[in-house]
Design a protein around this motif. Structure first.
Motif, PDB file in Angstrom:
ATOM      1  N   LEU A  25      59.370 -20.598 109.592  1.00 56.26           N
ATOM      2  CA  LEU A  25      58.131 -20.548 108.818  1.00 56.26           C
ATOM      3  C   LEU A  25      56.927 -20.394 109.743  1.00 56.26           C
ATOM      4  CD1 LEU A  25      58.681 -23.468 106.248  1.00 56.26           C
ATOM      5  CD2 LEU A  25      58.870 -21.018 105.795  1.00 56.26           C
ATOM      6  N   VAL A  31      55.266 -17.140 110.764  1.00 63.60           N
ATOM      7  CA  VAL A  31      54.438 -16.421 109.788  1.00 63.60           C
ATOM      8  C   VAL A  31      53.220 -17.228 109.356  1.00 63.60           C
ATOM      9  CG1 VAL A  31      54.427 -15.376 107.473  1.00 63.60           C
ATOM     10  CG2 VAL A  31      56.428 -15.107 108.957  1.00 63.60           C
ATOM     11  N   ILE A  32      53.397 -18.519 109.085  1.00 65.54           N
ATOM     12  CA  ILE A  32      52.286 -19.311 108.540  1.00 65.54           C
ATOM     13  C   ILE A  32      51.619 -20.207 109.580  1.00 65.54           C
ATOM     14  CG2 ILE A  32      53.270 -19.262 106.216  1.00 65.54           C
ATOM     15  CD1 ILE A  32      54.139 -22.186 106.617  1.00 65.54           C
ATOM     16  N   TYR A  68      59.970 -24.995  98.746  1.00 63.52           N
ATOM     17  CA  TYR A  68      59.661 -23.720  98.104  1.00 63.52           C
ATOM     18  C   TYR A  68      58.586 -23.862  97.037  1.00 63.52           C
ATOM     19  CZ  TYR A  68      60.372 -18.911  96.816  1.00 63.52           C
ATOM     20  OH  TYR A  68      60.164 -17.569  96.612  1.00 63.52           O
ATOM     21  N   THR A  83      52.193 -21.753  99.953  1.00 69.56           N
ATOM     22  CA  THR A  83      52.148 -21.124 101.278  1.00 69.56           C
ATOM     23  C   THR A  83      53.530 -20.619 101.674  1.00 69.56           C
ATOM     24  OG1 THR A  83      50.437 -22.705 101.893  1.00 69.56           O
ATOM     25  CG2 THR A  83      51.453 -21.484 103.675  1.00 69.56           C
ATOM     26  N   SER A 122      56.274 -20.054  99.358  1.00 66.75           N
ATOM     27  CA  SER A 122      56.805 -19.094  98.379  1.00 66.75           C
ATOM     28  C   SER A 122      56.080 -17.755  98.402  1.00 66.75           C
ATOM     29  CB  SER A 122      56.773 -19.694  96.973  1.00 66.75           C
ATOM     30  OG  SER A 122      55.464 -20.066  96.615  1.00 66.75           O
ATOM     31  N   THR A 123      54.845 -17.739  98.911  1.00 64.38           N
ATOM     32  CA  THR A 123      54.113 -16.478  99.026  1.00 64.38           C
ATOM     33  C   THR A 123      54.711 -15.578 100.090  1.00 64.38           C
ATOM     34  OG1 THR A 123      52.056 -17.545  98.339  1.00 64.38           O
ATOM     35  CG2 THR A 123      51.835 -15.483  99.539  1.00 64.38           C
ATOM     36  N   HIS A 124      55.210 -16.176 101.146  1.00 66.66           N
ATOM     37  CA  HIS A 124      55.679 -15.393 102.295  1.00 66.66           C
ATOM     38  C   HIS A 124      57.195 -15.240 102.402  1.00 66.66           C
ATOM     39  CE1 HIS A 124      51.597 -16.627 103.578  1.00 66.66           C
ATOM     40  NE2 HIS A 124      51.599 -15.430 104.122  1.00 66.66           N
ATOM     41  N   PHE A 125      57.952 -16.079 101.703  1.00 68.49           N
ATOM     42  CA  PHE A 125      59.402 -16.074 101.861  1.00 68.49           C
ATOM     43  C   PHE A 125      60.085 -16.193 100.508  1.00 68.49           C
ATOM     44  CE2 PHE A 125      57.519 -18.014 105.601  1.00 68.49           C
ATOM     45  CZ  PHE A 125      58.104 -17.300 106.632  1.00 68.49           C
ATOM     46  N   SER A 126      61.197 -15.486 100.369  1.00 71.38           N
ATOM     47  CA  SER A 126      62.009 -15.666  99.169  1.00 71.38           C
ATOM     48  C   SER A 126      62.882 -16.904  99.360  1.00 71.38           C
ATOM     49  CB  SER A 126      62.898 -14.446  98.921  1.00 71.38           C
ATOM     50  OG  SER A 126      63.911 -14.375  99.907  1.00 71.38           O
ATOM     51  N   THR A 142      65.936 -16.081 101.337  1.00 70.51           N
ATOM     52  CA  THR A 142      65.732 -15.997 102.787  1.00 70.51           C
ATOM     53  C   THR A 142      65.840 -17.380 103.403  1.00 70.51           C
ATOM     54  OG1 THR A 142      64.335 -14.037 102.614  1.00 70.51           O
ATOM     55  CG2 THR A 142      64.090 -15.367 104.606  1.00 70.51           C
TER      56      THR A 142
END
Length: 174
Positions: A97, A100-101, A129, A133, A135-139, A142
């Motif tokens: 995570l 990305v974040i 999830y 922050t 759920s916007t970037h990752f399914s 994933t």
């Protein structure tokens, strides 16, 4: 811990590491010479080298015995992982995570979700999830792929093969 097999043997192996470090330090200090190499310095090696080899020999003998008796219960290992849910993978998830974040944001979100999961006996991944922050970037799929035990063994199989082949060479005398 009464349920452990041979914990004292491992502790004995580990306890010999400190004296080895001390002797290595002594060896390094003997490199600090004032001028010509005199007996003040090289006599330290007379103490350190035999001790180091004795400690290493003791460790190798103990580890050989320990590993010869080692039983790997993969079924129980899997049960232990399953009992903890996805929590053993929280650090891996945090690092993934964080790419990305951001590291600190990932740390805070993972920590909060983990603590909430433990306190409420809830699913860690579901709680994590729920954070926008995340759920916007990752399914969710994933994130689920990061916690598959078979995908989290890193280079351990290659390392085991390296150790086994080294030991085999050592005992064959190649």
């Amino acid at each position: 811990m009464p349920q452990k097999r041979n914990p004292a043997l491992i502790e004995g192996v580990a306890s010999l590491t400190q004296p080895i470090f001390s002797d290595v330090s002594l060896m390094l200090q003997s490199m600090l010479i004032d001028g010509e190499r005199d007996a003040i310095h090289w006599r330290n090696e007379w103490v350190a080298l035999p001790e180091i080899t004795s400690y290493l020999d003791a460790q190798l003998v103990q580890l050989t015995y320990i590993l010869s008796e080692l039983e790997v219960n993969t079924v129980q290992m899997r049960k232990n992982l399953d009992i903890q849910g996805s929590l053993p993978y929280s650090e891996r998830i945090m690092f993934k995570l964080g790419k990305v974040i951001g590291k600190q944001t990932a740390h805070e979100l993972v920590y909060q979700a983990a603590m909430k999961a433990i306190e409420n006996h809830d699913d860690f991944i579901s709680l994590l999830y729920q954070e926008p922050t995340v759920s916007t970037h990752f399914s969710k799929e994933t994130i689920q792929s990061w916690i598959v035990p078979e995908n989290n063994i890193g280079e351990s199989l290659a390392k085991v093969d390296d150790v086994v082949s080294t030991v085999q060479v050592y005992f064959r005398g190649d």
